[in-house]
Scaffold this active site. Sequence first.
Site, PDB file in Angstrom:
ATOM      1  CG  HIS B  69      34.174  24.683  -4.753  1.00 30.36           C
ATOM      2  ND1 HIS B  69      33.902  24.319  -3.454  1.00 30.36           N
ATOM      3  CD2 HIS B  69      34.306  23.531  -5.459  1.00 30.36           C
ATOM      4  CE1 HIS B  69      33.880  22.984  -3.382  1.00 30.36           C
ATOM      5  NE2 HIS B  69      34.128  22.494  -4.581  1.00 30.36           N
ATOM      6  CB  SER B  70      34.718  28.712 -10.519  1.00 33.24           C
ATOM      7  OG  SER B  70      33.632  27.856 -10.780  1.00 33.24           O
ATOM      8  NE  ARG B  71      28.404  27.462  -5.975  1.00 33.82           N
ATOM      9  CZ  ARG B  71      27.277  26.743  -6.044  1.00 33.82           C
ATOM     10  NH1 ARG B  71      26.405  26.958  -6.994  1.00 33.82           N
ATOM     11  NH2 ARG B  71      27.032  25.811  -5.153  1.00 33.82           N
ATOM     12  CD  GLU B  72      33.350  28.065  -2.695  1.00 33.09           C
ATOM     13  OE1 GLU B  72      34.510  28.016  -2.279  1.00 33.09           O
ATOM     14  OE2 GLU B  72      32.567  27.102  -2.644  1.00 33.09           O
ATOM     15  CG  ASN B 144      37.085  20.234  -1.585  1.00 33.69           C
ATOM     16  OD1 ASN B 144      38.230  19.816  -1.397  1.00 33.69           O
ATOM     17  ND2 ASN B 144      36.300  20.646  -0.598  1.00 33.69           N
ATOM     18  NE  ARG B 145      32.107  16.543  -1.543  1.00 34.74           N
ATOM     19  CZ  ARG B 145      32.214  17.783  -1.093  1.00 34.74           C
ATOM     20  NH1 ARG B 145      33.352  18.448  -1.269  1.00 34.74           N
ATOM     21  NH2 ARG B 145      31.222  18.360  -0.451  1.00 34.74           N
ATOM     22  CG  HIS B 196      36.588  25.799  -0.139  1.00 35.63           C
ATOM     23  ND1 HIS B 196      35.942  25.114  -1.137  1.00 35.63           N
ATOM     24  CD2 HIS B 196      37.782  25.162   0.019  1.00 35.63           C
ATOM     25  CE1 HIS B 196      36.697  24.129  -1.561  1.00 35.63           C
ATOM     26  NE2 HIS B 196      37.820  24.126  -0.881  1.00 35.63           N
ATOM     27  CE1 TYR B 198      26.464  30.824   2.758  1.00 41.23           C
ATOM     28  CE2 TYR B 198      27.155  30.213   0.564  1.00 41.23           C
ATOM     29  CZ  TYR B 198      26.183  30.256   1.536  1.00 41.23           C
ATOM     30  OH  TYR B 198      24.952  29.713   1.299  1.00 41.23           O
ATOM     31  CE1 TYR B 248      30.009  18.605   2.980  1.00 44.14           C
ATOM     32  CE2 TYR B 248      28.571  20.289   3.873  1.00 44.14           C
ATOM     33  CZ  TYR B 248      29.462  19.857   2.907  1.00 44.14           C
ATOM     34  OH  TYR B 248      29.804  20.706   1.887  1.00 44.14           O
ATOM     35  CD  GLU B 270      33.487  26.401   3.205  1.00 46.25           C
ATOM     36  OE1 GLU B 270      33.222  27.390   2.490  1.00 46.25           O
ATOM     37  OE2 GLU B 270      33.458  25.230   2.826  1.00 46.25           O
TER      38      GLU B 270
END
Lengths: 96, 309
Positions: B69-72, B144-145, B196, B198, B248, B270
């Site tokens: 996930h690029s923004r992480e 990631n889906r 990942h 956060y 979840y 995370e």
Amino acid sequence: KETFEGHQVFRIVPKDDVQLSLLKDLEDMFEFQLDFWKDVTGVGTPVDVRVPLDSLESFKSHLETRDVDYSIMIEDLQAVLDQEQEEMDSAARFAQ
Amino acid sequence: PRNTDSYDYYNYHTISEIYRFQDMLVAENPNLVSKVVIGQSYEGRPLNVLKFSTGGTNRRAIWIDTGIHSREWVTQASGTWFAKKIVTDYGRDAALTAILDNMDIFLEIVTNPDGFYYSHTRNRMWRKTRKPNRGSSCIGVDPNRNWDAGFGGPGASSSPCSETYHGPSAHSESEVKSIVDFVKSHGNIKAFISIHAYSQMLMYPYGYTRTAVKDQAELHAVAQRAVSNLASLYGTRYRYGSIINVIYQASGGTIDWTYNQGIKYSYTFELRDTGRYGFVLPASQIVPTARETWLALMTLMDHTFKNPY
């Protein structure tokens, strides 16, 4: 470049199953253009969501009329991003 | 920086800087590190994996990836720190040395390079890949889906405009398919750790079903030790357990697929923080995050090394 002036990040902790269901509905609603940073999971587990400036008032009203408590995690996202960019730029200048 | 010693680990870096870092690390450590290009992103960027190996053929291996996930951003930054840590500690740290004398480590620092580039240049909050979706103006798939593990089930969206869009089919994203092909062709990967940010969690499968994995007791005990060791440095508190119980229901997730491929030690992190900054974690937090995470990683890697299967 997409900017985020005035966008806020809300933290919402669902108190019961009713609020949980309400937040889950929000995940599928495009009306507020929400970006869930932390998805809806369970009662008592925080949900973080970015709310664009244009949706702020209507979103707050939506929560308040349904008695959902919230706090503001980030007041102005662009200000935080600008600060991050400035730190990176100054580090790069220092390295130079 | 002219070498990896002068690289600024305390700051965030662009993809070109990280690519240069990888090349420098390989050049500086030719007997330990090599670069494997496992494929190309949608926009044609190389999918680089650093291979840490002291020899042998197709040894048992550990996979670590950061930044799907690029923004992480703290994940790619931590991955860079891990790479340097591995070459620094080999020959000095007994546990890591024992692992690398018997196993290989593969590290993909920028798992979603197109998204990472986009997060630096156009939209800091970009999470997905950058492949256009037919019939929609919305771009990208949640990588990631996109894995073939409960693909398209609950906990993923069928809307291309959603942040959790699962994509048109399993492994439709080259960033995912390249890892799938690599894992299958390697055939001897024994631990797979996908990182990942956060919210401070360490999780094992499953995310797509409530069915417990057959190794749940062992995975849970190892996770408990890992988060305990992580907390020993700065007191950072982690939750741990299966994805579906700790976060979840999420279908099509990375480590559900790897576990179903027979990789028992499949975990996902995370990293920091608890929500004050979210994806905009200040750069001053990078090295503390990486340092504490390394302790947990070592726990997972050491257990994998000492418990062959």
